[in-house]
Design an enzyme around this catalytic site. Sequence first.
Site, mmCIF file in Angstrom:
data_model
loop_
_atom_site.group_PDB
_atom_site.id
_atom_site.type_symbol
_atom_site.label_atom_id
_atom_site.label_comp_id
_atom_site.label_asym_id
_atom_site.label_seq_id
_atom_site.Cartn_x
_atom_site.Cartn_y
_atom_site.Cartn_z
ATOM 1 C CB CYS A 32 30.595 12.461 -87.359
ATOM 2 S SG CYS A 32 30.327 11.181 -88.581
ATOM 3 C CG HIS A 33 28.129 12.170 -82.283
ATOM 4 N ND1 HIS A 33 28.327 10.928 -81.729
ATOM 5 C CD2 HIS A 33 29.120 12.957 -81.787
ATOM 6 C CE1 HIS A 33 29.381 10.963 -80.927
ATOM 7 N NE2 HIS A 33 29.890 12.183 -80.948
ATOM 8 N NE ARG A 130 32.161 15.374 -69.572
ATOM 9 C CZ ARG A 130 31.910 15.348 -70.871
ATOM 10 N NH1 ARG A 130 30.703 15.600 -71.312
ATOM 11 N NH2 ARG A 130 32.860 15.063 -71.747
ATOM 12 C CE1 TYR A 157 35.548 10.533 -74.823
ATOM 13 C CE2 TYR A 157 33.200 10.857 -74.507
ATOM 14 C CZ TYR A 157 34.469 11.379 -74.665
ATOM 15 O OH TYR A 157 34.657 12.733 -74.661
ATOM 16 C CG ASP A 257 33.288 14.847 -81.283
ATOM 17 O OD1 ASP A 257 32.492 13.894 -81.281
ATOM 18 O OD2 ASP A 257 33.421 15.618 -80.313
#
Length: 304
Positions: A32-33, A130, A157, A257
Amino acid sequence: MTFQKTPGWLDWYAGPSKPRFKLPAGAVDAHCHVFGPGAEFPYAPERKYTPCDASRVQLFALRDHLGFARNVVVQATCHGADNRAMLDALRHSGGAARGIATVRRDIGDAELQAMHDAGVRGVRFNFVKRLVDFTPRDELMEIAGRIAKLGWHVVIYFEAVDLPELWDFFTALPTAIVVDHMGRPDVTKPVDGSEFALFTKFMSEHPNVWCKVSCPERLSVAGPPALGGEPNPYCDVIPFARTIVERFPDRVLWGTDWPHPNLKDHMPDDGLLVDFIPHIATTPERQRQLLVDNPMRLYWPEQS
Ligand code: 0GY
């Protein structure tokens, strides 16, 4: 400082449902962020998107609502290598959060140690074009060598099509490796096809590789559960995630996430995301490994 969100940005879903699936005691949300808040922790000048704010207070409220006991807060690219928001979350978690940082080669040993003391246990190398500018491989390898001495690991990632080109670099890393979101498989391709076979070969040949079986909402083409819940949410992702859980039950992790950066079509109800878990970890034993035993071994080994 005030920030304008990227046009079309989808805010995280307020008022998530209570999951029907009851998480095992001590479950860890391992991906999570936190975003800002931008007024306190400004977004990085080199960022590729500007999100909505998503504070540690809001993250911890979600943790409690869903029934998780702990979080692993992963540095998001919108904060670049300025880890203050993530570290602030760790320091206010009462030991219930660990962190994954982004660092550059000029970071000093004292700063790395301060991060360790706050609860950081790894660095993230991001190869999703991106999201980040290119960092030379020798810089990343140098960082990996330094953080290995702290017992940290590397979170990677990348997208499935890029695995062949990244293979030699990944397999030379001197630490445990944790792959975000199953290496982003293209779920329109067959689960027994060559692209996903390369990923499972990566895991089977390298016992230091772990995998987050996360982000069905990001990977799915079939889409979310219908209102009221249908039996197979994100059904096209299930075979991929279930394959990994069944083949590598002691090296899988799961995370919400939250707050779900860069989703274009829908913002998931995190309660329904938790209800996805028993579709991929189908027994209480597998669920306990995925949600408790594995993340505790990696992030809180002193307590596991
Ligand atoms: C994720 C996925 C994404 C973004 C980030 O740090 C980030 O900006 O991780 C994404 O856009 O795919 O893991 O949250």
